[in-house]
Every structure is written in C-alpha cells, then in structure tokens.
Design a protein around this motif. Structure first.
Motif, mmCIF file in Angstrom:
data_model
loop_
_atom_site.group_PDB
_atom_site.id
_atom_site.type_symbol
_atom_site.label_atom_id
_atom_site.label_comp_id
_atom_site.label_asym_id
_atom_site.label_seq_id
_atom_site.Cartn_x
_atom_site.Cartn_y
_atom_site.Cartn_z
ATOM 1 N N ILE A 190 -55.530 -26.866 -1.133
ATOM 2 C CA ILE A 190 -55.128 -27.461 0.144
ATOM 3 C C ILE A 190 -54.124 -28.592 -0.054
ATOM 4 C CG2 ILE A 190 -57.381 -26.907 1.128
ATOM 5 C CD1 ILE A 190 -58.112 -29.848 1.010
ATOM 6 N N GLY A 191 -53.714 -28.810 -1.300
ATOM 7 C CA GLY A 191 -52.741 -29.857 -1.597
ATOM 8 C C GLY A 191 -51.314 -29.423 -1.309
ATOM 9 N N PRO A 192 -50.339 -30.261 -1.643
ATOM 10 C CA PRO A 192 -48.928 -30.003 -1.340
ATOM 11 C C PRO A 192 -48.400 -28.669 -1.869
ATOM 12 C CG PRO A 192 -49.230 -32.259 -2.089
ATOM 13 C CD PRO A 192 -50.533 -31.558 -2.318
ATOM 14 N N GLY A 193 -48.810 -28.281 -3.064
ATOM 15 C CA GLY A 193 -48.330 -27.026 -3.635
ATOM 16 C C GLY A 193 -49.271 -25.859 -3.425
ATOM 17 N N GLY A 194 -50.306 -26.081 -2.604
ATOM 18 C CA GLY A 194 -51.335 -25.070 -2.404
ATOM 19 C C GLY A 194 -50.966 -23.973 -1.441
ATOM 20 N N ASP A 195 -51.981 -23.353 -0.865
ATOM 21 C CA ASP A 195 -51.793 -22.165 -0.040
ATOM 22 C C ASP A 195 -52.081 -22.484 1.424
ATOM 23 O OD1 ASP A 195 -51.548 -19.655 1.000
ATOM 24 O OD2 ASP A 195 -53.175 -18.748 -0.151
ATOM 25 N N SER A 214 -59.112 -28.105 13.794
ATOM 26 C CA SER A 214 -57.959 -28.561 13.013
ATOM 27 C C SER A 214 -58.102 -30.033 12.643
ATOM 28 C CB SER A 214 -56.669 -28.342 13.798
ATOM 29 O OG SER A 214 -56.449 -26.969 14.047
ATOM 30 N N ALA A 215 -58.650 -30.823 13.578
ATOM 31 C CA ALA A 215 -58.851 -32.246 13.298
ATOM 32 C C ALA A 215 -59.862 -32.435 12.167
ATOM 33 C CB ALA A 215 -59.329 -32.959 14.556
ATOM 34 N N GLU A 216 -60.936 -31.644 12.176
ATOM 35 C CA GLU A 216 -61.947 -31.748 11.122
ATOM 36 C C GLU A 216 -61.354 -31.376 9.765
ATOM 37 O OE1 GLU A 216 -64.764 -33.071 11.503
ATOM 38 O OE2 GLU A 216 -65.617 -32.680 13.472
ATOM 39 N N VAL A 217 -60.528 -30.336 9.735
ATOM 40 C CA VAL A 217 -59.872 -29.939 8.485
ATOM 41 C C VAL A 217 -58.927 -31.041 8.025
ATOM 42 C CG1 VAL A 217 -58.258 -28.297 7.430
ATOM 43 C CG2 VAL A 217 -60.089 -27.461 8.925
ATOM 44 N N GLY A 218 -58.239 -31.663 8.978
ATOM 45 C CA GLY A 218 -57.348 -32.773 8.644
ATOM 46 C C GLY A 218 -58.101 -33.944 8.033
ATOM 47 N N VAL A 219 -59.305 -34.206 8.538
ATOM 48 C CA VAL A 219 -60.138 -35.275 7.980
ATOM 49 C C VAL A 219 -60.519 -34.952 6.536
ATOM 50 C CG1 VAL A 219 -62.387 -36.415 8.131
ATOM 51 C CG2 VAL A 219 -61.035 -36.059 10.202
ATOM 52 N N VAL A 220 -60.851 -33.684 6.278
ATOM 53 C CA VAL A 220 -61.200 -33.273 4.910
ATOM 54 C C VAL A 220 -59.980 -33.436 3.990
ATOM 55 C CG1 VAL A 220 -61.835 -31.310 3.451
ATOM 56 C CG2 VAL A 220 -63.037 -31.698 5.603
ATOM 57 N N GLN A 221 -58.800 -33.090 4.487
ATOM 58 C CA GLN A 221 -57.591 -33.252 3.673
ATOM 59 C C GLN A 221 -57.354 -34.725 3.344
ATOM 60 O OE1 GLN A 221 -55.011 -30.884 6.386
ATOM 61 N NE2 GLN A 221 -54.459 -29.706 4.578
ATOM 62 N N LEU A 222 -57.579 -35.604 4.323
ATOM 63 C CA LEU A 222 -57.430 -37.040 4.066
ATOM 64 C C LEU A 222 -58.476 -37.507 3.065
ATOM 65 C CD1 LEU A 222 -56.162 -39.784 4.623
ATOM 66 C CD2 LEU A 222 -57.672 -40.018 6.606
ATOM 67 N N TRP A 223 -59.674 -36.961 3.157
ATOM 68 C CA TRP A 223 -60.732 -37.276 2.192
ATOM 69 C C TRP A 223 -60.257 -36.972 0.771
ATOM 70 C CZ3 TRP A 223 -65.629 -33.942 1.133
ATOM 71 C CH2 TRP A 223 -66.580 -34.694 0.437
ATOM 72 N N PHE A 224 -59.580 -35.835 0.600
ATOM 73 C CA PHE A 224 -59.044 -35.481 -0.717
ATOM 74 C C PHE A 224 -57.923 -36.433 -1.123
ATOM 75 C CE2 PHE A 224 -61.378 -31.522 -0.438
ATOM 76 C CZ PHE A 224 -61.604 -31.211 -1.772
ATOM 77 N N GLU A 225 -57.083 -36.828 -0.171
ATOM 78 C CA GLU A 225 -56.012 -37.768 -0.486
ATOM 79 C C GLU A 225 -56.583 -39.100 -0.960
ATOM 80 O OE1 GLU A 225 -53.354 -38.166 2.816
ATOM 81 O OE2 GLU A 225 -53.004 -36.001 2.974
ATOM 82 N N GLU A 282 -72.448 -37.510 2.081
ATOM 83 C CA GLU A 282 -73.340 -38.000 3.142
ATOM 84 C C GLU A 282 -72.584 -38.932 4.093
ATOM 85 O OE1 GLU A 282 -73.979 -38.034 -0.079
ATOM 86 O OE2 GLU A 282 -75.625 -36.565 -0.232
ATOM 87 N N THR A 283 -71.780 -39.832 3.534
ATOM 88 C CA THR A 283 -71.005 -40.752 4.372
ATOM 89 C C THR A 283 -69.975 -39.992 5.198
ATOM 90 O OG1 THR A 283 -71.273 -42.598 2.827
ATOM 91 C CG2 THR A 283 -69.411 -42.705 4.350
ATOM 92 N N MET A 284 -69.286 -39.051 4.572
ATOM 93 C CA MET A 284 -68.279 -38.270 5.291
ATOM 94 C C MET A 284 -68.925 -37.431 6.392
ATOM 95 S SD MET A 284 -65.274 -39.002 4.463
ATOM 96 C CE MET A 284 -64.569 -37.697 5.478
ATOM 97 N N ALA A 285 -70.118 -36.911 6.135
ATOM 98 C CA ALA A 285 -70.818 -36.112 7.151
ATOM 99 C C ALA A 285 -71.103 -36.967 8.379
ATOM 100 C CB ALA A 285 -72.111 -35.536 6.585
#
Length: 240
Positions: free
Chosen positions: A118-123, A164-175, A183-186
């Motif tokens: 899900i990163g910059p060079g991902g799919d 889409s917003a939830e997926v965006g939050v997960v992407q920011l979590w990775f960043e 548990e905190t993210m949940a």
C-alpha cells in the motif's frame, strides 16, 4: 518424511520471495517493474525455483495479494456482523468496535508486506480491491434500519466515503510506522467515524442526515428523530 521436507522447502522459498518483493518495493522499485531476476537474486533462489511455483511476476503478486486479501476479508466480515446496538454499547464502555482489534493486529503482524503493497511503489489495484470488498461486506449491515427510500446514490457515496476514510487512516498509521498499538488504533477508528464537524472545538454541527439524504433523492419525507438510548437498547424508537 520426504513430502514434509519438500513442503518446508516450498514454504521457505515462498517466504524468501515475499521478503524479496518487500525489499524491492521498499528500495523504490515500482511494482510494475519488479523482475524475476531481481527477486530470485535477493531471495538467493534460482529462476527455475521461481517458475516451479509461479507462471510469471503478475501470477506471483496475485497469489501473494490473494493470501492477504482472504485473511483481511474474514476479519472485515467479523466487524460487519456487529450490530449498531453492539457498537454503541462498546463505545459507551470506551471499547473498540467488535473485531477491529483482530483486524488491525493481523495488519500489524504482516506490516512489512502490507506496508510495501500500500506504499508509494505498491499496488493501487490491491488497495481498490480491499476497499470494494469492505464496502460489499459491510453494506447489508449498514443498510439495516435505514429508510428504504433513502437508499440509493446518497448511501453509495456515504459507504464509499466511510470505507475509503478508514483505509486512509490505516495508510497514515503505516506512514507513522505503526506508532500506535492495534488496540489504540481500533479505538481511534471506532470513534473517529462519529466525530462531527465542530466536535473537537466544542461547537458541534447537528445535521438531520436521514432527512438530508431523502431530500437529495428528491423526496419530501418527515423522518422522526431516533433516540440514542433506543438504539443501544435494540429498539428503533418506532411503534411498528
């Protein structure tokens, strides 16, 4: 014992190729430019070994993504099975949505591979596939109790926005290098969907969303308010 040794050898080869894929993507190589030669060199394997398991790079990537996708879908489905009363009761107890910790824990345990995909060079197609699957899994539950006439374009855009917003939050979590625990993210992701404009400033904006949605659909319907206590008790507040 030979079949067991063979199985272990296959698993080691597949694991080495997945780790090589992560290394390639993290090095800045776009997923469309990943080659068999580069993967096998990083993995310390021969091209023959690669082709004994996969037809080509697209087949390899598809199999890798499908294994992740299937595991993610099982966990998203568990979240989708939770009812609104279940969700509101958890929020009242300051607990995350049912199933959310399990999903985020799986993501955390597979952080290297998922982060690379899900990163910059991902799919981007993989991300789109996860969003579409999540929308499909939660759609029926999210329509429960909604005025049928209001289900249409408004709901479709609402659902796409939420997922889409939830997926965006997960992407920011990775960043942020998964700085917060699953548990905190949940807990963050459970409550953030209910934050209204102005809430963080002590100036909430109340919008009659069902009436607004019906109006957008060209309907003129007086929709009664639903009391929060009715929802948590399992009642819709109606007399039907």
């Amino acid at each position: 014992m030979r079949p067991l040794k063979s199985d272990r050898r296959i698993l080691r080869s597949q694991r080495a190729l997945r780790e090589a894929l992560v290394a390639e993507l993290n090095s800045g190589v776009d997923i469309a430019r990943v080659s068999v030669a580069a993967l096998t060199e990083r993995a310390g394997l021969t091209r023959r070994t690669f082709y004994s398991h996969y037809r080509d790079i697209p087949d390899f990537i598809e199999q890798v993504e499908n294994s992740l996708f299937d595991e993610i879908r099982v966990r998203v489905r568990a979240i989708a099975e939770a009812t609104l009363p279940d969700l509101y009761k958890n929020i009242e107890r300051l607990e995350p949505a049912p199933g959310s910790v399990e999903l985020l824990t799986y993501i955390s345990e597979n952080r290297d591979l998922i982060g690379a995909l899900i990163g910059p060079g991902g799919d981007q197609a993989f991300i789109k596939k996860v969003i579409d699957m999540s929308c499909s899994e939660v759609s029926d539950r999210m329509q429960t109790g909604i005025l049928p006439a209001a289900v249409g374009a408004f709901f479709d855009y609402y659902l796409a926005s939420v997922v889409s917003a939830e997926v965006g939050v997960v992407q920011l979590w990775f960043e942020r290098d998964l700085a917060e625990s699953p548990e905190t993210m949940a807990r963050i992701m459970t409550v953030i969907a209910f934050v209204r404009p102005g809430d963080l400033y002590g100036m909430p904006i109340d919008v009659k969303v069902p009436a607004y949605g019906a109006k957008l659909m060209g309907l003129n319907i007086d929709i009664p308010a639903i009391d929060f206590n009715d929802i948590t008790s399992g009642s819709t507040g109606r007399n039907d």
